[in-house]
Motif scaffolding. Structure first.
Motif, PDB file in Angstrom:
ATOM      1  N   HIS A 141     -13.482  18.765   5.529  1.00  0.00           N
ATOM      2  CA  HIS A 141     -12.238  19.255   4.156  1.00  0.00           C
ATOM      3  C   HIS A 141     -12.468  17.891   3.343  1.00  0.00           C
ATOM      4  N   LYS A 142     -12.598  18.307   2.272  1.00  0.00           N
ATOM      5  CA  LYS A 142     -12.843  16.684   0.932  1.00  0.00           C
ATOM      6  C   LYS A 142     -10.796  16.723   0.524  1.00  0.00           C
ATOM      7  N   LYS A 143     -10.417  16.158   0.524  1.00  0.00           N
ATOM      8  CA  LYS A 143      -8.838  15.671   0.274  1.00  0.00           C
ATOM      9  C   LYS A 143      -8.958  15.286  -1.151  1.00  0.00           C
ATOM     10  N   SER A 144      -9.621  14.544  -1.336  1.00  0.00           N
ATOM     11  CA  SER A 144      -9.098  13.763  -2.379  1.00  0.00           C
ATOM     12  C   SER A 144     -10.514  12.969  -2.535  1.00  0.00           C
ATOM     13  N   ALA A 201     -10.569   8.866  -2.491  1.00  0.00           N
ATOM     14  CA  ALA A 201     -10.048   7.830  -2.067  1.00  0.00           C
ATOM     15  C   ALA A 201     -10.363   8.309  -0.498  1.00  0.00           C
ATOM     16  N   ALA A 202      -9.721   9.444   0.225  1.00  0.00           N
ATOM     17  CA  ALA A 202     -10.008   9.888   1.617  1.00  0.00           C
ATOM     18  C   ALA A 202     -11.147  10.272   2.055  1.00  0.00           C
ATOM     19  N   GLN A 203     -12.543  10.590   0.893  1.00  0.00           N
ATOM     20  CA  GLN A 203     -13.243  10.505   1.160  1.00  0.00           C
ATOM     21  C   GLN A 203     -14.172   9.585   1.743  1.00  0.00           C
ATOM     22  N   GLU A 204     -14.051   8.758   1.179  1.00  0.00           N
ATOM     23  CA  GLU A 204     -14.267   7.322   0.764  1.00  0.00           C
ATOM     24  C   GLU A 204     -14.057   7.052   2.466  1.00  0.00           C
ATOM     25  N   ARG A 205     -12.605   6.100   2.305  1.00  0.00           N
ATOM     26  CA  ARG A 205     -11.972   6.291   3.970  1.00  0.00           C
ATOM     27  C   ARG A 205     -12.749   6.890   4.885  1.00  0.00           C
ATOM     28  N   LEU A 206     -12.615   7.937   4.938  1.00  0.00           N
ATOM     29  CA  LEU A 206     -13.101   8.347   6.378  1.00  0.00           C
ATOM     30  C   LEU A 206     -14.824   8.128   6.182  1.00  0.00           C
ATOM     31  N   GLU A 207     -15.675   7.999   5.103  1.00  0.00           N
ATOM     32  CA  GLU A 207     -17.163   7.990   5.407  1.00  0.00           C
ATOM     33  C   GLU A 207     -17.390   6.339   5.639  1.00  0.00           C
ATOM     34  N   ASN A 208     -16.606   5.785   5.344  1.00  0.00           N
ATOM     35  CA  ASN A 208     -16.417   3.822   5.748  1.00  0.00           C
ATOM     36  C   ASN A 208     -15.931   3.942   6.754  1.00  0.00           C
ATOM     37  N   VAL A 209     -15.912   4.272   7.595  1.00  0.00           N
ATOM     38  CA  VAL A 209     -15.309   4.979   8.759  1.00  0.00           C
ATOM     39  C   VAL A 209     -16.613   5.136   9.497  1.00  0.00           C
ATOM     40  N   PHE A 229      -9.823  14.335  11.069  1.00  0.00           N
ATOM     41  CA  PHE A 229     -11.441  14.173   9.865  1.00  0.00           C
ATOM     42  C   PHE A 229     -11.850  15.674   9.605  1.00  0.00           C
ATOM     43  N   VAL A 230     -11.866  16.087  10.664  1.00  0.00           N
ATOM     44  CA  VAL A 230     -12.136  17.915  10.156  1.00  0.00           C
ATOM     45  C   VAL A 230     -11.489  17.690   8.940  1.00  0.00           C
ATOM     46  N   ARG A 231     -10.135  17.446   8.670  1.00  0.00           N
ATOM     47  CA  ARG A 231      -9.091  18.174   8.041  1.00  0.00           C
ATOM     48  C   ARG A 231      -9.101  17.494   6.282  1.00  0.00           C
ATOM     49  N   GLY A 232      -9.618  16.703   6.912  1.00  0.00           N
ATOM     50  CA  GLY A 232      -9.818  15.302   5.796  1.00  0.00           C
ATOM     51  C   GLY A 232      -9.042  14.295   4.948  1.00  0.00           C
ATOM     52  N   THR A 233      -7.939  14.454   6.209  1.00  0.00           N
ATOM     53  CA  THR A 233      -6.430  13.864   6.098  1.00  0.00           C
ATOM     54  C   THR A 233      -5.233  14.336   5.419  1.00  0.00           C
ATOM     55  N   GLY A 247      -5.620   6.351   8.916  1.00  0.00           N
ATOM     56  CA  GLY A 247      -5.092   6.152   7.434  1.00  0.00           C
ATOM     57  C   GLY A 247      -5.676   7.648   6.487  1.00  0.00           C
ATOM     58  N   GLY A 248      -5.253   6.923   5.604  1.00  0.00           N
ATOM     59  CA  GLY A 248      -5.927   7.921   4.838  1.00  0.00           C
ATOM     60  C   GLY A 248      -5.563   8.539   3.724  1.00  0.00           C
ATOM     61  N   GLY A 249      -6.069   7.052   3.481  1.00  0.00           N
ATOM     62  CA  GLY A 249      -6.917   6.593   1.791  1.00  0.00           C
ATOM     63  C   GLY A 249      -6.096   6.817   0.354  1.00  0.00           C
ATOM     64  N   ASP A 250      -5.038   7.488   0.415  1.00  0.00           N
ATOM     65  CA  ASP A 250      -4.900   7.588  -0.491  1.00  0.00           C
ATOM     66  C   ASP A 250      -3.161   5.683  -1.324  1.00  0.00           C
ATOM     67  N   ASP A 251      -2.972   6.020  -2.107  1.00  0.00           N
ATOM     68  CA  ASP A 251      -1.773   4.714  -2.362  1.00  0.00           C
ATOM     69  C   ASP A 251      -0.352   5.188  -1.842  1.00  0.00           C
ATOM     70  N   ARG A 252       0.660   4.459  -2.279  1.00  0.00           N
ATOM     71  CA  ARG A 252       1.320   4.080  -0.482  1.00  0.00           C
ATOM     72  C   ARG A 252       2.371   4.646  -1.011  1.00  0.00           C
ATOM     73  N   SER A 253       2.389   5.547  -2.036  1.00  0.00           N
ATOM     74  CA  SER A 253       3.049   6.590  -1.827  1.00  0.00           C
ATOM     75  C   SER A 253       2.843   8.338  -1.975  1.00  0.00           C
ATOM     76  N   VAL A 254       1.875   8.417  -2.096  1.00  0.00           N
ATOM     77  CA  VAL A 254       1.066   9.507  -2.079  1.00  0.00           C
ATOM     78  C   VAL A 254       0.929   9.839  -0.468  1.00  0.00           C
ATOM     79  N   ALA A 255       0.498   8.276   0.248  1.00  0.00           N
ATOM     80  CA  ALA A 255       0.225   8.533   2.148  1.00  0.00           C
ATOM     81  C   ALA A 255       2.367   8.458   2.453  1.00  0.00           C
ATOM     82  N   GLU A 256       2.844   8.026   1.633  1.00  0.00           N
ATOM     83  CA  GLU A 256       4.086   7.966   2.754  1.00  0.00           C
ATOM     84  C   GLU A 256       4.634   9.707   2.247  1.00  0.00           C
ATOM     85  N   ARG A 257       4.316  10.361   1.800  1.00  0.00           N
ATOM     86  CA  ARG A 257       4.721  11.654   1.545  1.00  0.00           C
ATOM     87  C   ARG A 257       3.584  12.682   2.470  1.00  0.00           C
TER      88      ARG A 257
END
Length: 332
Positions: A28-31, A33-41, A195-199, A231-241
């Protein structure tokens, strides 16, 4: 061994980095930013693997890994350990590559990640070439199975995630606590689910709800570890929520979620690299700072194999989960 031969070995043994893209895996591609993070990993993992199988020494491999952004060093060390464990499993050459890597300062700092990498290698080696359990730290040995479970869920998602496959007679490590293998493997499957569910916390929780209840404590622990370490790759406010959503959806498994998060915090603090996303996740999922979670994790680790039918690793996990529930930080 000549540099040309080591370069050839790298080309022959290193997996294609394209295998770690979300498109290739069908995750799954959530966003973006999340896709970039997981692919960088994924790229960091393959980079570490490639450096390890080509390097003349373990210290040389670690020096190349340290050229990456610091928050990715752990993933690269995980890949390096996989590559070295594959070399150990080949019929010719050295059989102590992982041991020598763990003896370096950098390798020792990422010991937990290296054990996970050994499990990745086991998934690709014949069983008679698997490492002897006696060669590993007896408390940390189940992390190898965590790595095995992650590999299987990541590369064989239809069977291990969608199909809920579980080998009831897993042959390693055997012995008195051999039946615990599937619990540790499920922790890896839980990590891979992130990872499978894209964070996406809702999709992750929905997925874990489809597993039998007996498997969910281990799965949720794996999710807590992945959400904190990767982590989930998105900005802090989104990540905290999203982390608060994840904690709410964990329900009765909040202690397990916190335990996994604390293990990730411990690994981060141990290596001296605590990125902002790990600090935030530890605060939300454990109700503490990474340093506090790491300290508690070390304090509750058994120094020996306790009496009873549970391995020291599971005693450790249960102590930690119970402690976070008692402290109340996971229930706010």
């Amino acid at each position: 061994m000549t540099s040309s031969w080591r370069a050839l070995r790298r080309r022959l043994l290193t997996p294609n980095v394209a295998e770690t893209t979300l498109d290739k895996r069908g995750f799954h591609k959530k966003s973006p930013a999340a896709q970039e993070r997981l692919e960088n990993v994924g790229k960091a993992f393959i980079t570490g693997y490639a450096h390890a199988v080509e390097a003349r020494t373990s210290a040389d491999a670690m020096a190349r890994i340290e050229e990456l952004p610091d928050w990715l060093h752990g993933f690269a060390c995980e890949g390096a350990a996989m590559g070295l464990a594959v070399l150990d499993g080949l019929p010719f050459g050295r059989s102590d590559n992982v041991r020598r890597f763990l003896a370096t300062p950098g390798g020792a700092a990422y010991q937990h990640l290296a054990y996970v990498g050994i499990g990745w290698a086991m998934a690709r080696l014949p069983r008679f070439r698997w490492p002897k359990p006696s060669s590993l730290d007896p408390v940390l040995a189940p992390l190898v199975l965590d790595g095995y479970g992650f590999h299987q869920a990541y590369f064989h998602t239809a069977r291990y995630v969608d199909g809920k496959y579980q080998d009831q007679n897993f042959p390693w490590p055997g012995g008195r606590h051999g039946s615990y293998a599937n619990n540790a493997i499920d922790q890896g499957i839980g990590r891979a689910s992130w990872f499978v569910r894209g964070t996406d916390p809702v999709l992750v929780a929905d997925l874990l709800d489809t597993f039998p209840e007996r498997r969910r404590p281990d799965l949720w622990a794996g999710v807590g570890l992945a959400a904190t370490y990767a982590g989930g790759g998105d900005d802090r406010s989104v990540a905290e929520r999203e982390l608060r959503t994840l904690r709410a959806r964990a329900g009765d498994y909040r202690g397990n979620l916190a335990q996994g998060s604390a293990f990730a915090a411990n690994a981060r603090v141990r290596a001296g690299v605590v990125p902002a996303h790990s600090a935030l996740a530890t605060q939300v999922l454990c109700g503490s700072t990474p340093q506090e979670a790491a300290r508690l994790t070390d304090e509750l680790r058994p120094g020996y194999q306790p009496d009873g039918d549970k391995p020291a690793y599971e005693v450790w996990r249960q102590r930690l989960a119970d402690a976070f529930v008692s402290l109340g930080g996971v229930n706010t």
